[in-house]
Design an enzyme around this catalytic site. Structure first.
Site, PDB file in Angstrom:
ATOM      1  N   TYR A 152      -4.844 110.006   7.986  1.00 42.60           N
ATOM      2  CA  TYR A 152      -5.872 110.666   7.162  1.00 42.60           C
ATOM      3  C   TYR A 152      -7.144 109.824   7.114  1.00 42.60           C
ATOM      4  O   TYR A 152      -8.250 110.346   7.322  1.00 42.60           O
ATOM      5  CB  TYR A 152      -5.325 110.885   5.753  1.00 42.60           C
ATOM      6  CG  TYR A 152      -6.271 111.607   4.822  1.00 42.60           C
ATOM      7  CD1 TYR A 152      -6.412 112.992   4.882  1.00 42.60           C
ATOM      8  CD2 TYR A 152      -7.026 110.910   3.878  1.00 42.60           C
ATOM      9  CE1 TYR A 152      -7.286 113.659   4.031  1.00 42.60           C
ATOM     10  CE2 TYR A 152      -7.892 111.562   3.019  1.00 42.60           C
ATOM     11  CZ  TYR A 152      -8.022 112.937   3.103  1.00 42.60           C
ATOM     12  OH  TYR A 152      -8.890 113.595   2.261  1.00 42.60           O
ATOM     13  N   SER A 155     -14.208 111.558   2.755  1.00 40.11           N
ATOM     14  CA  SER A 155     -13.376 111.172   1.617  1.00 40.11           C
ATOM     15  C   SER A 155     -13.690 109.726   1.266  1.00 40.11           C
ATOM     16  O   SER A 155     -14.280 108.988   2.073  1.00 40.11           O
ATOM     17  CB  SER A 155     -11.895 111.308   1.983  1.00 40.11           C
ATOM     18  OG  SER A 155     -11.059 110.697   1.014  1.00 40.11           O
TER      19      SER A 155
END
Length: 321
Positions: free
Chosen positions: A208, A195
């Site tokens: 995350y 990401s």
């Protein structure tokens, strides 16, 4: 009585050895410089030439998290390219919908499996089942992930563990399970979804971000390990770092410049992932311009990169507020 004169032979020997070593090191550095320059020249030429994309029509592609979003779009687009697609998700209903859609494009091209990818034993058993029922997987795409977004002191222990189990530990289990497929097939390609949050630390995304940074580290180390072993040249690695995508994963996205950095369309992200895999890209951001920008922010003074980050002001708000 005659006194013997002191000799300088040992000292001269040391000087000679040092000169030989300096000469050898200088020569080795020169060779390295020539090789680096040669590779830069090849890289520059390749940038100017059209990329020869790999044919995936004979590949068996396994994708985790195909129940919706990017995973579903990947399944649909690989099927359109002629691949056999193995759809893996823990949600039976949504995964069945994906398989039905794929098979409506090319009948019999999609295969339906339910699996909790955080369960190592289940993943290993699935690999044997797929080998017997479909064949050897040659492209593995680790796409499954979750993104709870709130301050670290509001995350529970259970939630943090779950983020790590799905977003990174499952990658270890799929690699363990399906690398033997690559070996038997004589080729393979591992694609892992990191990401932009695996390049830049963001508020409300501490667990995350940690997992997405870990994905990049795992891929880089694994690629290096393969490069130094007997499978060199047979297995390729691609790490994907997308910006926020409109899949529902981002509950409360914060975007200051929507016309420049708005939420991405899952179809466009899937298309970019497949292009990157077929082009043997190593690490890419989506959009592609964010990768050099991220590297630039790492080499300038910290306060300068913070000023840039504050100006862009993109991320996520807490999903608990």
């Amino acid at each position: 009585m005659t006194l013997s004169q002191p000799t300088n032979v040992p000292e001269n020997d040391n000087i000679s050895k040092k000169l030989v070593k300096i000469t050898k090191d200088t020569f080795d550095f020169g060779i390295l410089f020539i090789r680096v320059f040669h590779e830069l020249l090849i890289w520059t030429i390749q940038k100017l030439l059209p990329i020869d994309l790999k044919d995936v029509s004979k590949d068996i592609v396994l994708i985790t998290g195909t129940g919706h979003g990017i995973g579903r779009e990947l399944a649909l687009q690989y099927a359109e390219l002629g691949s056999k697609v193995i759809c893996i998700d823990i949600n039976e209903k949504s995964n069945k919908e994906t398989v039905d859609k794929v098979n409506s494009i090319r009948k019999g091209s999609a295969y339906f499996y339910i699996c909790d990818v955080t369960n190592r034993d289940a993943v290993l058993q699935l690999a044997d089942k797929i080998k017997n029922e479909v064949g050897y997987v040659t492209i593995l795409i680790n796409n499954a992930g979750i993104m709870p977004s709130h301050p670290i002191n509001q995350h529970t222990e259970k939630e943090i563990r779950k983020v790590f189990e799905i977003n990174i530990l499952s990658h270890f289990w799929t690699v363990e399970a399906f690398f033997p497929h690559f070996i038997q097939a004589g080729r393979g390609h591992l694609v892992s979804m990191s990401s932009l949050a695996g390049l830049v630390g963001l508020s409300n995304l501490v667990p995350y971000c940690a997992t997405k940074f870990a994905v990049r580290g795992m891929m880089e180390a694994l690629s290096e390990e393969i490069r130094e072993g007997p499978l060199k040249g047979k297995i390729n690695f691609t790490t994907i770092c997308p910006y926020m995508t409109n899949t529902g994963l981002c509950k409360k996205p914060k975007v200051k410049f929507p016309s420049i950095l708005g939420l991405l369309d899952p179809k466009e992200v899937a298309s970019a992932v497949i292009y990157s895999q077929r082009a043997n890209k190593v690490e890419v951001t989506i959009p592609s311009g964010l990768h050099p920008f991220s590297n630039f922010c790492r080499v300038i003074p910290l306060k300068c990169s913070i000023l840039l980050k504050d100006f862009i002001d993109s991320g996520v708000e807490s999903d608990l507020s």
